[in-house]
Design a protein around this motif. Structure first.
Motif, PDB file in Angstrom:
ATOM      1  N   LEU A 271       0.823  -1.335  -0.056  1.00 49.16           N
ATOM      2  CA  LEU A 271       0.002   0.102   0.030  1.00 49.16           C
ATOM      3  C   LEU A 271       0.747   1.262  -0.050  1.00 49.16           C
ATOM      4  CD1 LEU A 271      -2.705   1.377   0.207  1.00 49.16           C
ATOM      5  CD2 LEU A 271      -2.748   0.981   2.587  1.00 49.16           C
ATOM      6  N   ARG A 272       1.840   1.192   0.898  1.00 48.54           N
ATOM      7  CA  ARG A 272       2.708   2.360   0.709  1.00 48.54           C
ATOM      8  C   ARG A 272       3.455   2.744  -0.538  1.00 48.54           C
ATOM      9  NH1 ARG A 272       7.920   3.611   0.838  1.00 48.54           N
ATOM     10  NH2 ARG A 272       8.404   1.492   0.525  1.00 48.54           N
ATOM     11  N   SER A 273       3.960   1.605  -0.957  1.00 46.75           N
ATOM     12  CA  SER A 273       4.559   1.766  -2.271  1.00 46.75           C
ATOM     13  C   SER A 273       3.860   2.210  -3.456  1.00 46.75           C
ATOM     14  CB  SER A 273       5.094   0.419  -2.808  1.00 46.75           C
ATOM     15  OG  SER A 273       5.746   0.464  -4.174  1.00 46.75           O
TER      16      SER A 273
ATOM     17  N   VAL B 262      -1.019   1.846 -11.463  1.00 48.95           N
ATOM     18  CA  VAL B 262      -0.764   0.850 -10.332  1.00 48.95           C
ATOM     19  C   VAL B 262      -1.876   0.610  -9.472  1.00 48.95           C
ATOM     20  CG1 VAL B 262       1.822   1.332 -10.281  1.00 48.95           C
ATOM     21  CG2 VAL B 262       0.128   2.839  -8.898  1.00 48.95           C
ATOM     22  N   ARG B 263      -1.664  -0.556  -8.802  1.00 54.01           N
ATOM     23  CA  ARG B 263      -3.081  -0.771  -7.937  1.00 54.01           C
ATOM     24  C   ARG B 263      -2.509  -1.540  -6.831  1.00 54.01           C
ATOM     25  NH1 ARG B 263      -4.663   2.225 -11.041  1.00 54.01           N
ATOM     26  NH2 ARG B 263      -6.385   2.372 -12.281  1.00 54.01           N
ATOM     27  N   VAL B 264      -3.170  -1.473  -5.678  1.00 52.24           N
ATOM     28  CA  VAL B 264      -2.764  -2.448  -4.557  1.00 52.24           C
ATOM     29  C   VAL B 264      -3.101  -3.829  -4.798  1.00 52.24           C
ATOM     30  CG1 VAL B 264      -2.896  -2.650  -1.913  1.00 52.24           C
ATOM     31  CG2 VAL B 264      -2.955  -0.354  -3.084  1.00 52.24           C
TER      32      VAL B 264
ATOM     33  N   ALA C  46      -7.389  -0.450   0.941  1.00 56.59           N
ATOM     34  CA  ALA C  46      -6.670  -0.888  -0.277  1.00 56.59           C
ATOM     35  C   ALA C  46      -7.730  -0.833  -1.570  1.00 56.59           C
ATOM     36  CB  ALA C  46      -6.002  -2.057  -0.378  1.00 56.59           C
ATOM     37  N   ARG C  47      -8.924  -0.995  -1.151  1.00 55.40           N
ATOM     38  CA  ARG C  47      -9.886  -1.203  -2.449  1.00 55.40           C
ATOM     39  C   ARG C  47     -10.376   0.117  -2.700  1.00 55.40           C
ATOM     40  NH1 ARG C  47     -10.533  -6.400  -0.045  1.00 55.40           N
ATOM     41  NH2 ARG C  47     -12.048  -5.649   1.505  1.00 55.40           N
ATOM     42  N   THR C  48     -10.641   0.868  -1.687  1.00 56.61           N
ATOM     43  CA  THR C  48     -11.151   2.248  -2.004  1.00 56.61           C
ATOM     44  C   THR C  48      -9.850   3.282  -2.557  1.00 56.61           C
ATOM     45  OG1 THR C  48     -12.506   1.924   0.124  1.00 56.61           O
ATOM     46  CG2 THR C  48     -12.036   4.180  -0.481  1.00 56.61           C
TER      47      THR C  48
ATOM     48  N   ASP D 297      -7.777   1.909  -4.673  1.00 56.85           N
ATOM     49  CA  ASP D 297      -7.632   1.458  -6.044  1.00 56.85           C
ATOM     50  C   ASP D 297      -8.860   2.281  -6.856  1.00 56.85           C
ATOM     51  OD1 ASP D 297      -5.639   0.023  -5.621  1.00 56.85           O
ATOM     52  OD2 ASP D 297      -6.479  -1.909  -5.736  1.00 56.85           O
ATOM     53  N   ALA D 298      -9.779   2.162  -6.174  1.00 54.18           N
ATOM     54  CA  ALA D 298     -11.178   2.830  -6.779  1.00 54.18           C
ATOM     55  C   ALA D 298     -10.757   4.341  -7.214  1.00 54.18           C
ATOM     56  CB  ALA D 298     -12.463   2.501  -6.078  1.00 54.18           C
ATOM     57  N   MET D 299     -10.392   4.921  -6.139  1.00 53.79           N
ATOM     58  CA  MET D 299     -10.004   6.321  -6.312  1.00 53.79           C
ATOM     59  C   MET D 299      -8.945   6.772  -7.345  1.00 53.79           C
ATOM     60  SD  MET D 299      -8.111   8.957  -3.749  1.00 53.79           S
ATOM     61  CE  MET D 299      -6.558   8.042  -4.228  1.00 53.79           C
ATOM     62  N   THR D 300      -8.105   5.597  -7.331  1.00 51.35           N
ATOM     63  CA  THR D 300      -6.886   5.862  -8.351  1.00 51.35           C
ATOM     64  C   THR D 300      -7.528   5.721  -9.907  1.00 51.35           C
ATOM     65  OG1 THR D 300      -5.352   4.951  -6.907  1.00 51.35           O
ATOM     66  CG2 THR D 300      -4.851   5.189  -9.257  1.00 51.35           C
TER      67      THR D 300
END
Length: 325
Positions: A53-55, A67-69, A81-83, A85-88
């Protein structure tokens, strides 16, 4: 240690036998060992997911929106993490839309610059020649000026109409419209243009062709399609217009023997200021707004537009049919 002492004390109070006490101690040691193994494993997994998550956050912060978690944890960290990824993903979509809008803006400015510069330059030259008394045929120069003024006026009108369509501010005076009659009127209006290009126009109709819409706007749709077809149809050829009803929709097709729409260009043809062949279309006139306006007006009536695969040019639009009262 405290737990062990408490259990031993409780066992003594319960008068456990030495054998039972040994069984309890063995079970307790096994449970403690299993707990240590599980806690160590969970800690390692947690550390790995936290590092991932940090990376990912660092990479997104640096501008990498691909990139995604991608974790399947069922706990709060997994939800976070899923939130993220959705934001990204939404941020990536917004960035792509902004880039498309910027590209469209640049195309708009470049096309407008060219389409305005050409008639304005011709008008300036004609005015200077008339002012200096150098025009050998003043009447011809005045006719040329009038033609350029009309071209600029049409361009401004088209831009104004397109801006209203895109801003969803188009107001339609809706009423029952017989599409076949409307097409017949449009053909009559465009006949002089077709005659100058030595192109014949033919209408075929079948069935009831009543819709509910704005007659002015629908007339504009048909005239734009006829104008495009006449412009690119070879001299001596035929532009076929067919109107009919099928499955609750009234459709109008305009076909010509021109070059048609190249497959790679077909998806972009209804965008404003787009041309399959810049040099060829410039020589035929037009600012590349015709099909964009057609698409917007047809969509405003709840209809659909389709570009045919050829041979030749083929454009079809369909509208919801109106049942006669």
């Amino acid at each position: 240690a405290l737990v062990v002492l408490v259990i031993l004390a409780a066992a003594n109070l319960m008068f456990l036998s030495p054998h039972d006490l040994r069984v309890v101690l063995i079970a307790l040691l096994m449970a403690a060992g299993l707990g240590i193994v599980l806690s160590t494993s969970m800690a390692d997994t947690l550390n790995e997911d936290l590092e991932r998550l940090r990376s990912t956050v660092q990479k997104v912060g640096a501008g990498d929106l691909t990139v995604r978690v991608s974790t399947s944890r069922p706990d709060e960290l997994g939800d976070l993490a899923r939130t993220f990824d959705a934001m990204t993903a939404r941020l990536s979509e917004a960035t792509a839309a902004r880039e498309r809008a910027e590209a469209a803006r640049k195309t708009l400015l470049a096309s407008l610059s060219h389409d305005l510069r050409t008639p304005l330059t011709a008008m300036r030259v004609a005015v200077e020649a008339l002012e200096d008394g150098l025009a050998p045929e003043p009447d011809r120069y005045l006719r040329s000026l009038s033609k350029d003024v009309d071209a600029l006026s049409r361009l401004v009108d088209d831009l104004f109409l397109l801006s209203k369509i895109e801003a969803d501010r188009l107001e339609l005076a809706v009423e029952p419209v017989d599409v076949a009659e409307l097409v017949d009127e449009a053909i009559e209006a465009m006949q002089p243009v077709a005659d100058r290009s030595r192109v014949r126009l033919r209408l075929e109709r079948s069935g009831e062709t009543l819709v509910r819409g704005g007659p002015v706007e629908l007339g504009r749709v048909v005239r734009n399609l006829l104008d495009n077809a006449i412009r690119f149809a070879p001299a001596g050829s035929l532009v076929d217009v067919s109107v009919g009803r099928d499955n609750g929709r009234v459709s109008v097709s305009v076909a010509d023997d021109g070059p048609g729409f190249p497959p790679a260009f077909r998806s972009d043809a209804v965008r404003e200021f787009t041309r399959a062949d810049e040099a060829r279309v410039r020589s035929h006139g037009g600012a590349g707004l015709g099909l964009a306006i057609v698409q917007g007006l047809v969509a405003a009536h709840g209809g659909s537009l389709r570009l045919g695969t050829g041979p030749g040019g083929l454009v079809t639009f369909a509208l919801p049919a109106e049942t006669p009262g």
